[in-house]
Design a protein around this motif. Sequence first.
Motif, PDB file in Angstrom:
ATOM      1  N   ARG A 240      51.810  38.235  36.093  1.00 41.52           N
ATOM      2  CA  ARG A 240      50.554  37.847  36.743  1.00 41.52           C
ATOM      3  C   ARG A 240      50.803  36.787  37.821  1.00 41.52           C
ATOM      4  NH1 ARG A 240      45.222  38.337  35.755  1.00 41.52           N
ATOM      5  NH2 ARG A 240      43.819  36.615  36.287  1.00 41.52           N
ATOM      6  N   ARG A 241      51.697  35.868  37.524  1.00 39.15           N
ATOM      7  CA  ARG A 241      52.013  34.813  38.491  1.00 39.15           C
ATOM      8  C   ARG A 241      52.582  35.406  39.777  1.00 39.15           C
ATOM      9  NH1 ARG A 241      55.851  30.288  36.172  1.00 39.15           N
ATOM     10  NH2 ARG A 241      54.117  30.216  34.683  1.00 39.15           N
ATOM     11  N   ARG A 242      53.524  36.360  39.631  1.00 38.15           N
ATOM     12  CA  ARG A 242      54.115  36.981  40.813  1.00 38.15           C
ATOM     13  C   ARG A 242      53.066  37.733  41.629  1.00 38.15           C
ATOM     14  NH1 ARG A 242      58.322  38.230  37.222  1.00 38.15           N
ATOM     15  NH2 ARG A 242      57.579  40.390  37.028  1.00 38.15           N
TER      16      ARG A 242
ATOM     17  N   LEU B   7      49.965  30.985  33.080  1.00 37.86           N
ATOM     18  CA  LEU B   7      50.022  32.332  33.654  1.00 37.86           C
ATOM     19  C   LEU B   7      51.292  33.047  33.199  1.00 37.86           C
ATOM     20  CD1 LEU B   7      48.976  31.577  37.355  1.00 37.86           C
ATOM     21  CD2 LEU B   7      47.575  32.704  35.616  1.00 37.86           C
TER      22      LEU B   7
ATOM     23  N   VAL C  96      47.625  28.898  41.634  1.00 36.78           N
ATOM     24  CA  VAL C  96      48.635  29.498  42.497  1.00 36.78           C
ATOM     25  C   VAL C  96      48.506  29.001  43.932  1.00 36.78           C
ATOM     26  CG1 VAL C  96      49.363  31.681  43.554  1.00 36.78           C
ATOM     27  CG2 VAL C  96      48.998  31.552  41.095  1.00 36.78           C
TER      28      VAL C  96
ATOM     29  N   TYR D  54      48.570  26.711  35.759  1.00 34.70           N
ATOM     30  CA  TYR D  54      49.643  27.513  36.365  1.00 34.70           C
ATOM     31  C   TYR D  54      50.671  27.906  35.304  1.00 34.70           C
ATOM     32  CZ  TYR D  54      53.293  28.929  39.661  1.00 34.70           C
ATOM     33  OH  TYR D  54      54.246  29.643  40.360  1.00 34.70           O
TER      34      TYR D  54
ATOM     35  N   GLU E 154      58.025  33.103  45.468  1.00 33.67           N
ATOM     36  CA  GLU E 154      57.581  33.107  44.085  1.00 33.67           C
ATOM     37  C   GLU E 154      57.113  34.496  43.640  1.00 33.67           C
ATOM     38  OE1 GLU E 154      57.698  30.622  41.794  1.00 33.67           O
ATOM     39  OE2 GLU E 154      58.871  29.600  43.344  1.00 33.67           O
TER      40      GLU E 154
ATOM     41  N   HIS F 136      50.856  35.255  43.490  1.00 35.63           N
ATOM     42  CA  HIS F 136      51.551  34.650  44.631  1.00 35.63           C
ATOM     43  C   HIS F 136      51.623  35.639  45.798  1.00 35.63           C
ATOM     44  CE1 HIS F 136      52.827  30.638  43.607  1.00 35.63           C
ATOM     45  NE2 HIS F 136      53.237  31.026  42.407  1.00 35.63           N
TER      46      HIS F 136
END
Length: 360
Positions: free
Chosen positions: A63-65, A59, A1, A56, A96, A68
């Motif tokens: 979880r990614r949000r 993910l 990330v 990346y 993101e 970020h």
Amino acid sequence: VLGQTFRFDDLVAMSGLSEWAVLEHLDLSLERQLVQEISGDESLRFSHPEIQHVLYADLGALRRRRLHRRAGEVIEERVQPEAGRVAEELAYHFEEAGEIERALIYSIQAADQARAAYANEAALAWYERTLAMVERLPAEAEGDHRPLKLSALGSMGDVLALMGCYDEALAEFDVARKLLDQDSLSDDSVATYRLADLYRRIADVYERRSEYDRALEWVEKGLSSLDLVEPTIEAVRLYNLEATVLRRQGKFDSAITCCQRSLAIASQIKTTGGQRAMGRTFYLLADCTWRLADFEQALYFGQQSVQIYQQIHDMVGLSEAHKILSNIYADRGDWEKAGDTLERSLSLKQAIGDIFGQAS
């Protein structure tokens, strides 16, 4: 990330672990040659871009949000009070993360910074990205972000005009004009000033296209929309543009009259914008008096213009001022100074990406 290259302290802050615990995990990654240390810096990078891309992609969306958002918060806290230094990075992370309002704070800064550095393509990309983010906001939030939207549209138009993309610039200005036409129905003086300034920008594009009658029509619209009793920077800029068009038409005495009106107002505005407008007025006076063969007066006005633009570090204005001085020196027979000032002008125009200026 955090990207292909990342700082160790950011990684620690995001992880919630101790430094030693993070180092243990990093040792394993270093042993497997997944990441590399950057010599002389507490930063690391993935050994190959594909490694970061694969990790990346694995993910989940939620979880990614979250990651970020945490990345944006960690970086934002680290660089305070100068978060603008990493505006692009913060805009990316918050966008993101779905934190659009926070992303907008930094995306418009990133756009303006690119524009100030004359990185025109990058500036356009960030203005477009900013406008796209505004469209993603809920309808009830549109009014709160209208000034930002208008700023992005106007700045995009200015950059496009500088690059010689006149039809595209007018299209951006037209969108902004329709928004401002709605606001100007109220008694909001700020909306009135913005509308007058937009009329001036539209007129400037037509002047660049040598459509002088249309340019003067838009100048007149701008002046008519203002209360000329109080000194405003919008009035100064409009009078300067009117003088520019009249000069193009060979009406030098009328252009000088416009410049005198402009100077009378600009002298009362003690801001950088007022100085910039005054620098433009002196440039126009230099050009008109040069064309009337009053070389001594023209040289004085030209030097005044250069001095003001140097004080406020305005590369665009300075390029124009050097250009007119070159013409004046040439007609006085001072060829060495004429060549030096012309070279300075062309170097500045090339640096800022002024297609119109380089061609003329």
